[in-house]
Design a protein around this motif. Structure first.
Motif, PDB file in Angstrom:
ATOM      1  N   TRP A  74     127.560  59.179 137.399  1.00 33.01           N
ATOM      2  CA  TRP A  74     127.120  60.130 136.368  1.00 33.01           C
ATOM      3  C   TRP A  74     125.823  60.819 136.784  1.00 33.01           C
ATOM      4  O   TRP A  74     125.641  62.008 136.522  1.00 33.01           O
ATOM      5  CB  TRP A  74     126.929  59.407 135.033  1.00 33.01           C
ATOM      6  N   LEU A  75     124.955  60.062 137.442  1.00 36.79           N
ATOM      7  CA  LEU A  75     123.698  60.650 137.891  1.00 36.79           C
ATOM      8  C   LEU A  75     123.957  61.732 138.938  1.00 36.79           C
ATOM      9  O   LEU A  75     123.314  62.789 138.933  1.00 36.79           O
ATOM     10  CB  LEU A  75     122.794  59.559 138.460  1.00 36.79           C
ATOM     11  N   ALA A 111     125.242  64.745 137.158  1.00 36.30           N
ATOM     12  CA  ALA A 111     124.192  65.452 136.421  1.00 36.30           C
ATOM     13  C   ALA A 111     123.366  66.353 137.330  1.00 36.30           C
ATOM     14  O   ALA A 111     122.962  67.450 136.924  1.00 36.30           O
ATOM     15  CB  ALA A 111     123.286  64.448 135.714  1.00 36.30           C
ATOM     16  N   PHE A 112     123.130  65.907 138.558  1.00 38.66           N
ATOM     17  CA  PHE A 112     122.211  66.640 139.435  1.00 38.66           C
ATOM     18  C   PHE A 112     122.883  67.222 140.679  1.00 38.66           C
ATOM     19  O   PHE A 112     122.229  67.854 141.490  1.00 38.66           O
ATOM     20  CB  PHE A 112     121.061  65.725 139.847  1.00 38.66           C
ATOM     21  N   PHE A 132     122.259  56.040 129.976  1.00 34.87           N
ATOM     22  CA  PHE A 132     123.257  57.075 129.698  1.00 34.87           C
ATOM     23  C   PHE A 132     123.915  56.872 128.334  1.00 34.87           C
ATOM     24  O   PHE A 132     124.174  57.837 127.612  1.00 34.87           O
ATOM     25  CB  PHE A 132     124.321  57.093 130.804  1.00 34.87           C
ATOM     26  N   GLU A 171     115.648  67.832 133.353  1.00 35.92           N
ATOM     27  CA  GLU A 171     116.297  66.595 133.785  1.00 35.92           C
ATOM     28  C   GLU A 171     116.874  65.841 132.590  1.00 35.92           C
ATOM     29  O   GLU A 171     117.986  65.300 132.665  1.00 35.92           O
ATOM     30  CB  GLU A 171     115.295  65.732 134.542  1.00 35.92           C
ATOM     31  N   ASP A 204     117.897  67.202 129.780  1.00 34.80           N
ATOM     32  CA  ASP A 204     119.061  67.965 129.307  1.00 34.80           C
ATOM     33  C   ASP A 204     120.285  67.698 130.180  1.00 34.80           C
ATOM     34  O   ASP A 204     121.406  67.579 129.669  1.00 34.80           O
ATOM     35  CB  ASP A 204     118.746  69.465 129.304  1.00 34.80           C
ATOM     36  N   ARG A 205     120.089  67.603 131.481  1.00 32.23           N
ATOM     37  CA  ARG A 205     121.210  67.339 132.392  1.00 32.23           C
ATOM     38  C   ARG A 205     121.825  65.965 132.125  1.00 32.23           C
ATOM     39  O   ARG A 205     123.043  65.798 132.133  1.00 32.23           O
ATOM     40  CB  ARG A 205     120.722  67.412 133.841  1.00 32.23           C
ATOM     41  N   ILE A 206     120.955  64.981 131.912  1.00 32.33           N
ATOM     42  CA  ILE A 206     121.442  63.628 131.655  1.00 32.33           C
ATOM     43  C   ILE A 206     122.196  63.570 130.332  1.00 32.33           C
ATOM     44  O   ILE A 206     123.272  62.970 130.226  1.00 32.33           O
ATOM     45  CB  ILE A 206     120.270  62.630 131.671  1.00 32.33           C
ATOM     46  N   GLU A 246     123.710  66.029 128.685  1.00 31.48           N
ATOM     47  CA  GLU A 246     124.976  66.760 128.788  1.00 31.48           C
ATOM     48  C   GLU A 246     126.024  65.941 129.525  1.00 31.48           C
ATOM     49  O   GLU A 246     127.175  65.826 129.086  1.00 31.48           O
ATOM     50  CB  GLU A 246     124.746  68.090 129.511  1.00 31.48           C
ATOM     51  N   THR A 247     125.625  65.336 130.639  1.00 33.57           N
ATOM     52  CA  THR A 247     126.557  64.522 131.424  1.00 33.57           C
ATOM     53  C   THR A 247     126.984  63.281 130.645  1.00 33.57           C
ATOM     54  O   THR A 247     128.159  62.895 130.672  1.00 33.57           O
ATOM     55  CB  THR A 247     125.912  64.100 132.759  1.00 33.57           C
ATOM     56  N   ASN A 281     130.877  62.163 129.505  1.00 32.61           N
ATOM     57  CA  ASN A 281     131.500  61.085 130.270  1.00 32.61           C
ATOM     58  C   ASN A 281     131.435  59.698 129.639  1.00 32.61           C
ATOM     59  O   ASN A 281     132.281  58.851 129.952  1.00 32.61           O
ATOM     60  CB  ASN A 281     130.852  60.998 131.655  1.00 32.61           C
TER      61      ASN A 281
END
Length: 266
Positions: free
Chosen positions: A104-105, A108-109, A136, A156, A158-160, A162-163, A167
């Protein structure tokens, strides 16, 4: 992601059997960078062991307990027999969860995320939550509120989030209650409609809460709340009922809340 450093005495670790000798089993630790341990033959299984290979095989994934760590001699003593079935199952699940969180990380990135950034973000989550997976899960449930204390940038976080929300399968609980809403006014239908809208929160219900109100049978309405845990669900259920009753009272009507259905048909 693999941890740097050494495991602690008493810790349960996941490893892969690398070599089998008459005197014991060498195990590569899956969670620690470049670390290998030895389970002496007496620690492989209970009772007398005629052939070690009757109990383990090369390439097998095992859970072992750390008996001793000697950093000076680069030695980690392990025991396979000291781990019961429940501990083994829980540890394997925990390990698999962390593997998921690693992926997932990367999602995300991006797959081209450099090692330095990966380590910095991962360590920030580990420092706050103890595991990437828990970070997460909480991000999926609570969003920005969960990640606020974590040493990450807004982008960062926001990315986490959203992911995580795309998931993570979050365990939820559902609770149900009922309100009876009546109004003697000529505008009684509108009064009840307003009370139902109030129960639904007018858009103010937290993101992690799923709340809906449905008609059961005049004058009864069902409030169903889905939330990450029972306390939150119960609190949101009572709050929704209070909002509906307050609204109908202010309009000159009456409202009551109860946990079980009062009408016979839907």
């Amino acid at each position: 992601m693999k941890y740097e450093g050494w495991p602690e005495q008493g810790e349960l670790v996941v490893g892969k059997v690398d070599e089998i000798e008459d005197f014991g089993v060498f195990i590569d630790l899956e969670e620690y960078e470049d670390k290998r341990g030895l389970a002496h033959v007496s620690e492989v299984a209970s009772g007398w062991i005629k052939n070690v290979r009757d109990h383990v095989s090369e390439g097998q994934t095992v859970v072992a307990k750390v008996l001793d760590v000697d950093e000076s001699s680069q030695q980690i003593d392990l025991s396979i027999k000291d781990v019961n079935d429940h501990q083994r199952s829980d540890k394997i699940q925990e390990w698999k969860n962390e593997q998921k969180a690693d992926k997932w990380l990367s999602l995300a990135f991006g797959e081209d995320m450099d090692d330095e950034t990966f380590g910095r973000v991962a360590n920030a989550l580990l420092s706050e939550f103890g595991s990437l997976y828990d970070g997460f899960v909480l991000a999926a449930i609570h969003g920005k509120e969960a990640l606020e204390p974590v040493d990450l940038s807004d982008d960062e976080r926001d990315r986490i989030i959203e992911t995580a929300r795309e998931n993570v399968s979050v365990p939820y609980v559902t609770v149900t209650g009922y309100v009876q809403l009546e109004s003697p006014n000529p505008s009684g239908v509108d009064d009840v409609r307003g009370a139902l809208e109030a129960a639904e929160g007018d858009g103010e219900v937290p993101d992690e809460i799923d709340l809906d109100v449905t008609y059961v049978g005049s004058p009864e309405y069902r409030i169903r709340v889905q939330a990450p845990n029972y306390k939150t669900a119960e609190d949101e259920l009572e709050a929704a009922a209070d909002r509906a009753i307050t609204s109908i009272d202010e309009a000159g009507g009456t409202g009551t809340f109860h946990r079980d259905r009062q009408t016979d048909t839907e």
